[in-house]
Scaffold this active site. Structure first.
Site, PDB file in Angstrom:
ATOM      1  N   ASP A  39       0.844  -1.196   0.000  1.00 20.57           N
ATOM      2  CA  ASP A  39       0.000   0.000   0.000  1.00 20.57           C
ATOM      3  C   ASP A  39       0.878   1.245   0.000  1.00 20.57           C
ATOM      4  O   ASP A  39       1.986   1.253   0.533  1.00 20.57           O
ATOM      5  CB  ASP A  39      -0.987   0.013   1.168  1.00 20.57           C
ATOM      6  CG  ASP A  39      -0.413  -0.591   2.447  1.00 20.57           C
ATOM      7  OD1 ASP A  39       0.767  -0.942   2.476  1.00 20.57           O
ATOM      8  OD2 ASP A  39      -1.174  -0.710   3.423  1.00 20.57           O
ATOM      9  N   GLU A  62      -5.622   3.506   3.707  1.00 19.17           N
ATOM     10  CA  GLU A  62      -6.043   4.141   4.950  1.00 19.17           C
ATOM     11  C   GLU A  62      -7.497   4.598   4.905  1.00 19.17           C
ATOM     12  O   GLU A  62      -8.166   4.657   5.938  1.00 19.17           O
ATOM     13  CB  GLU A  62      -5.133   5.348   5.256  1.00 19.17           C
ATOM     14  CG  GLU A  62      -3.677   4.991   5.522  1.00 19.17           C
ATOM     15  CD  GLU A  62      -3.474   4.218   6.809  1.00 19.17           C
ATOM     16  OE1 GLU A  62      -4.435   4.054   7.581  1.00 19.17           O
ATOM     17  OE2 GLU A  62      -2.347   3.758   7.031  1.00 19.17           O
TER      18      GLU A  62
END
Length: 384
Positions: free
Chosen positions: A75, A134
């Site tokens: 990520d 997130e």
């Protein structure tokens, strides 16, 4: 470019750390990753920049005798945190920081990719540099947009998350659930306002909210198996404007955490029923909004995870730690619900927790993580 050296990896990590970007805005990060990857040997690589998810980046490493495609996810987004580390390579983007260590995630992935760009794998490898972990459910977006179809199909997926409480470079994992799933809860209550001295002419939204909050506490204590884990936290209550006016509305905001998707769905169901009961009991309108998105529990595949743990326990130079489930959320859970795989921890040994303004990972974890993952992938490709 040959295989990235430890000094080059350190420089990459520090440059990534200086350019953190929020979910779906990772354009500078994307460009930097692309530049590093394009300097690698391209003989076995195919790069894809999906227009449907423009900050995402996929790199296919073509295997010599491929019988499967193994996915590896890193990520790339950051958090709205103002950095307070005082490091010379601190964030240059005011109010944004890699406070969850995704700069470490990306650097480790680049190190592994660099190795396989020089040493052709047996199986296909698909590296997925994922935006919006997130927030905004980037993993779910990628899957639902069909990014893992056709030649980009993935048979099994792996990914790591750094962990400040583990020794630098240690690998942590467990079979079953590694991270909880999360659901955002918003509840709006509409009553009837009025003068504090004449409650009979009003319908107090504060009283209804108080009753709802107390009833919600019984869901975990009376509907969830005591040997399992679930959490409902209602962290915000907003109602009223002045002490002598009965509030006509109230808003409650909170979060649900659960270790399995079925548990989260049970909690969702009971919460909806409690809201319906409050409507009937107090004569108010209750609107419940549940938003899980892609933040499903990270439920590791039993067979693949057992194999992963077996390798890490016996691998030279790997410190393996059996870890407990964590109630933090991770959108890799959605991908693992669609594609079998394993998520694991990489120790970064720091006194500051994830999401803190002072998070300072031990950079020695990078090369150790690359060695452990590269070794595992080579081992995995020898199996039927």
């Amino acid at each position: 470019m040959a295989v990235l050296t430890e000094a080059e990896l350190l420089q990459i990590r520090r440059q990534l750390h200086q350019i953190p970007e929020l979910a779906l805005k990772e354009y500078q990060t994307h460009a930097y990753l692309l530049d590093v990857i394009k300097q690698m040997k391209q003989d076995y690589l195919e790069i894809r920049e999906p227009a449907e998810l423009p900050t995402a980046l996929l790199v296919l490493v073509k295997g010599s005798k491929a019988k499967r495609t193994i996915g590896y996810r890193a990520d790339i987004d950051a958090l709205p945190v103002t950095e307070a580390t005082g490091l010379p390579y601190a964030s240059k983007h005011q109010g944004v920081m890699h406070a969850c260590g995704h700069d470490i995630h990306m650097t480790v992935a680049l190190g592994v990719l660099s190795y396989f760009s020089e040493h052709q794998p047996t199986d296909n490898l698909l590296f997925f540099f994922q935006p919006a972990e997130e927030s905004e459910s980037g993993g779910m977006k990628a899957y639902q947009l069909g990014l893992f179809t056709g030649k980009w199909h993935v048979d099994e997926f792996y990914g790591l998350h750094d962990n400040p409480s583990l020794p630098a470079g240690a690998i942590g994992c467990r079979n079953g659930t590694l991270f909880a799933g999360t659901t955002e809860v918003n509840i709006d209550i509409q009553g009837k306002g009025g003068h504090a001295a004449f409650p009979q002419l009003s319908n107090d939204a504060v009283v209804a909210a108080a009753a709802l909050i107390m009833q919600v506490q019984t869901i975990i204590s009376r509907n969830i198996d005591p040997v399992q884990s679930g959490v409902i936290t209602l962290g915000k209550l907003t109602a009223g404007k002045i002490r002598n006016v009965i509030a006509d509305s109230a808003r409650i905001e909170g979060t649900i955490r659960g270790l399995t998707q079925s548990m989260i769905e049970l909690i969702d169901k009971r919460l909806a029923e409690v809201c319906q009961g409050i409507e009937l009991s107090f004569g108010v309108k209750v609107k419940l909004e549940l938003n899980q998105g892609g933040y499903w529990p990270v439920e590791n595949n039993p067979e693949l995870t057992e194999n992963f743990i077996k390798y890490m326990k016996q691998a030279d130079g790997v410190e393996y730690v059996e870890t407990a489930p964590a109630m933090t959320g991770e959108d890799f859970g959605y991908l693992l619900a669609q594609i079998p795989g394993t998520m694991f921890w990489l120790g970064i040994e720091d006194d500051s927790p994830l999401h803190s303004a002072t998070l300072t990972p031990q950079e020695s974890s990078i090369s150790r993580g690359i060695a452990a993952i590269t070794g595992f992938l080579e081992y995995r490709m020898t199996e039927d």
